[in-house]
Design an enzyme around this catalytic site. Structure first.
Site, PDB file in Angstrom:
ATOM      1  N   CYS A   4      -2.981  10.847   1.560  1.00 42.92           N
ATOM      2  CA  CYS A   4      -2.261   9.601   1.275  1.00 42.92           C
ATOM      3  C   CYS A   4      -0.906   9.833   0.653  1.00 42.92           C
ATOM      4  CB  CYS A   4      -3.113   8.758   0.335  1.00 42.92           C
ATOM      5  SG  CYS A   4      -4.775   8.595   0.934  1.00 42.92           S
TER       6      CYS A   4
ATOM      7  N   LYS B   2       0.827  -1.212   0.000  1.00 43.73           N
ATOM      8  CA  LYS B   2       0.000   0.000   0.000  1.00 43.73           C
ATOM      9  C   LYS B   2       0.863   1.264   0.000  1.00 43.73           C
ATOM     10  CE  LYS B   2      -3.048   3.117   0.867  1.00 43.73           C
ATOM     11  NZ  LYS B   2      -4.297   3.434   0.228  1.00 43.73           N
TER      12      LYS B   2
HETATM   13  N1  SAJ Z   1      -1.355  15.345  -8.705  1.00 41.12           N
HETATM   14  C1  SAJ Z   1      -0.522  16.120  -9.508  1.00 41.12           C
HETATM   15  N2  SAJ Z   1      -0.205  15.662 -10.766  1.00 41.12           N
HETATM   16  C2  SAJ Z   1      -0.686  14.483 -11.233  1.00 41.12           C
HETATM   17  C3  SAJ Z   1      -1.523  13.698 -10.414  1.00 41.12           C
HETATM   18  C4  SAJ Z   1      -1.846  14.147  -9.134  1.00 41.12           C
HETATM   19  O1  SAJ Z   1      -0.069  17.192  -9.124  1.00 41.12           O
HETATM   20  O2  SAJ Z   1      -0.375  14.150 -12.403  1.00 41.12           O
HETATM   21  C5  SAJ Z   1      -1.717  15.808  -7.335  1.00 41.12           C
HETATM   22  C6  SAJ Z   1      -3.224  15.976  -7.107  1.00 41.12           C
HETATM   23  O3  SAJ Z   1      -3.674  17.199  -7.545  1.00 41.12           O
HETATM   24  C7  SAJ Z   1      -3.316  15.813  -5.605  1.00 41.12           C
HETATM   25  C8  SAJ Z   1      -2.244  14.786  -5.298  1.00 41.12           C
HETATM   26  O4  SAJ Z   1      -1.365  14.801  -6.404  1.00 41.12           O
HETATM   27  O5  SAJ Z   1      -2.988  17.008  -4.922  1.00 41.12           O
HETATM   28  C9  SAJ Z   1      -2.757  13.370  -5.087  1.00 41.12           C
HETATM   29  O6  SAJ Z   1      -3.874  13.109  -5.917  1.00 41.12           O
HETATM   30  P1  SAJ Z   1      -4.148  11.749  -6.680  1.00 41.12           P
HETATM   31  O7  SAJ Z   1      -5.368  11.930  -7.481  1.00 41.12           O
HETATM   32  O8  SAJ Z   1      -2.939  11.307  -7.415  1.00 41.12           O
HETATM   33  O9  SAJ Z   1      -4.340  10.659  -5.507  1.00 41.12           O
HETATM   34  P2  SAJ Z   1      -5.231  10.614  -4.162  1.00 41.12           P
HETATM   35  O10 SAJ Z   1      -4.392  11.098  -3.022  1.00 41.12           O
HETATM   36  O11 SAJ Z   1      -6.571  11.207  -4.340  1.00 41.12           O
HETATM   37  O12 SAJ Z   1      -5.438   9.031  -4.013  1.00 41.12           O
HETATM   38  C10 SAJ Z   1      -4.304   8.175  -3.888  1.00 41.12           C
HETATM   39  C11 SAJ Z   1      -4.462   7.030  -4.899  1.00 41.12           C
HETATM   40  N3  SAJ Z   1      -3.208   6.260  -4.958  1.00 41.12           N
HETATM   41  C12 SAJ Z   1      -2.559   6.059  -6.136  1.00 41.12           C
HETATM   42  O13 SAJ Z   1      -2.939   6.516  -7.189  1.00 41.12           O
HETATM   43  C13 SAJ Z   1      -1.332   5.213  -6.090  1.00 41.12           C
HETATM   44  C14 SAJ Z   1      -5.623   6.145  -4.470  1.00 41.12           C
HETATM   45  O14 SAJ Z   1      -5.712   5.020  -5.315  1.00 41.12           O
HETATM   46  C15 SAJ Z   1      -5.448   5.676  -3.009  1.00 41.12           C
HETATM   47  O15 SAJ Z   1      -6.566   4.936  -2.574  1.00 41.12           O
HETATM   48  C16 SAJ Z   1      -5.343   6.910  -2.138  1.00 41.12           C
HETATM   49  O16 SAJ Z   1      -4.231   7.690  -2.570  1.00 41.12           O
HETATM   50  C17 SAJ Z   1      -5.168   6.450  -0.695  1.00 41.12           C
HETATM   51  O17 SAJ Z   1      -6.144   6.568   0.066  1.00 41.12           O
HETATM   52  O18 SAJ Z   1      -4.121   5.910  -0.352  1.00 41.12           O
END
Ligand code: SAJ
Length: 402
Positions: free
Chosen positions: A251, A197
């Protein structure tokens, strides 16, 4: 029967999904207000499809209570905050939930921990509690993987991991999750599940950091990072993510620290990625100051659009905008700029607006921090404004980007 403990972002959709698919479920939360809302047909946060799922679950008889119930299986999805200074996970909510479950559960009950925990937490924090209680129960770690904004779809379609001590118990848990999960469910041991995880979220953090570092490098040389990423991604084995104003949420900005904290000296790329992503709000501020100077904008006419950690969710935990507010407080100018987010009703900061039009009236430079659908559908309202688009919501040659 399954008793789901903790009806937050993960526990509620999971409880509803189980119930909607025919499993007998009682949802427990110690917060009476949450239970009260749910018992009055109100879901407690915004998420596509959640209300519809809630209705299906209610039809199938899901119940909500503040009490822990006698059940064969417990799904524990309580918060696991982390200590900002030590960067260690605070497992106290999990510990208390396990203690409470142990006080009511029958022998041989299965306790499934879904909350994100750092590797080794079950051995170090949970097993000793079970041993002290002297009750034979089975521990399982089934870390959640769903992404806010697409939770309901992902609950059904994501692969899952189940970590357990005993294969037969793992198979029983698999059967319960298979009531709604249409994808592959891998059964493994608990420490592997814990580590997997954290590794998944760390992988994403590192990849976002790479995109953010590229944005800084390209800025230095006047290159268009988005065009470079677009072209590079045409290579069959390259898939660079999108730069942004930072990484928020509960996360991705948190889990990698567990590895840094537990493996100092070994977790080097992980630490560098964390530092890069944490530096982005400050980088945005530097861009804002540069643009203000170049265009003669008064700092009081700068407005930040978006306060949540990403688009179309109402979750502000560790959001880049909150990080930026924190940084501005250090420079004593936080009170001068304006803020607005359609999803944030509560006042988080002074000068926060609750209507897009009223907000836009007060600002000359709009800094897009979150690409909510609302702003994508109202781009014409930004005409005549200076815009710093940190999320690349539109292809406007006149706009500033990271
Ligand atoms: N972000 C960027 N650029 C990107 C992608 C995301 O700047 O290309 C930023 C987003 O705006 C945000 C942060 O990163 O601030 C995280 O967002 P996210 O959409 O990537 O992920 P989370 O935090 O909403 O959810 C993650 C997911 N994990 C992965 O993709 C490996 C989700 O599947 C998990 O369930 C969740 O964390 C968790 O609860 O652990």
């Amino acid at each position: 029967m399954v008793n789901v403990i903790g009806l937050g972002y993960i526990g509620l959709p999971t409880a509803l999904m189980l119930a909607a698919n025919g499993v007998e479920v009682v949802g427990t939360d110690y917060n009476g207000n949450v239970v009260e809302e749910l018992n009055h047909s109100r879901v407690t946060f915004q998420e596509d499809g959640l209300l519809e799922l809630y209705r299906r679950a209610v039809e199938k008889g899901i119940r909500f209570t503040t009490e822990y119930r006698k059940a064969d299986m417990y799904v524990i999805s309580v918060p696991t905050p982390y200590d900002e200074f030590s960067k260690k996970v605070d497992a106290s909510y999990v510990e208390r939930a396990v203690e409470s479950v142990l006080s009511v559960c029958p022998p041989e009950a299965v306790l499934i921990i879904e909350s994100t925990i750092s590797p080794g937490t079950i051995d170090r924090h949970v097993r000793p509690i079970v041993e002290r209680a002297d009750k034979k129960v089975h521990l399982v770690h089934a870390p959640e993987r769903i992404i806010p904004g697409n939770m309901i779809y992902e609950l059904e379609h994501n692969n899952r991991t189940i970590g357990c001590d005993d294969r037969e118990v793992g198979e029983r848990v698999r059967a319960v999750y298979a009531s709604f999960c249409k994808s592959e469910i891998t059964v493994t041991d608990i420490r592997t599940a814990e580590m997997t995880k954290v590794v998944e979220n760390t992988y994403r953090d590192i990849n976002i950091a790479f995109a953010n570092e590229l944005a800084k490098i390209c800025r230095k040389d006047g290159l268009d990072v988005y065009e470079i990423i677009r072209i590079a991604n045409k290579h069959p084995r390259v898939n660079i993510l999108t730069p942004g104003p930072g990484v928020g949420g509960h996360c991705i900005s948190v889990d990698p620290w567990f590895l840094v904290g537990d493996y100092p000296g070994l977790a080097n790329i992980i630490l560098a990625a964390r530092k890069i992503n944490d530096s982005m709000p400050e980088f945005v501020l530097e861009r804002v100051y540069g643009i203000c100077k170049e265009r003669g904008v008064d700092i009081s006419r700068v407005g930040f659009y978006g306060m949540t950690y990403k688009e179309d969710v109402d979750d502000i935990r560790q959001s880049p905008t909150l990080q930026l507010i924190h940084n501005m407080e250090k420079h004593l100018c936080g009170h001068m700029v304006k803020f607005y987010d359609p999803y944030v009703e509560k006042d988080i900061t002074p000068n926060q607006y609750h209507s897009l039009d009223a907000f836009l009236e007060q600002v000359d430079l709009v800094v897009i921090m979150v690409g909510h659908t609302q702003i994508r559908e109202n781009l014409e309202k930004l005409e005549g404004k200076l815009v710093l688009d940190t999320r690349k919501v539109a292809d406007c040659p006149d706009w500033y980007t990271l």
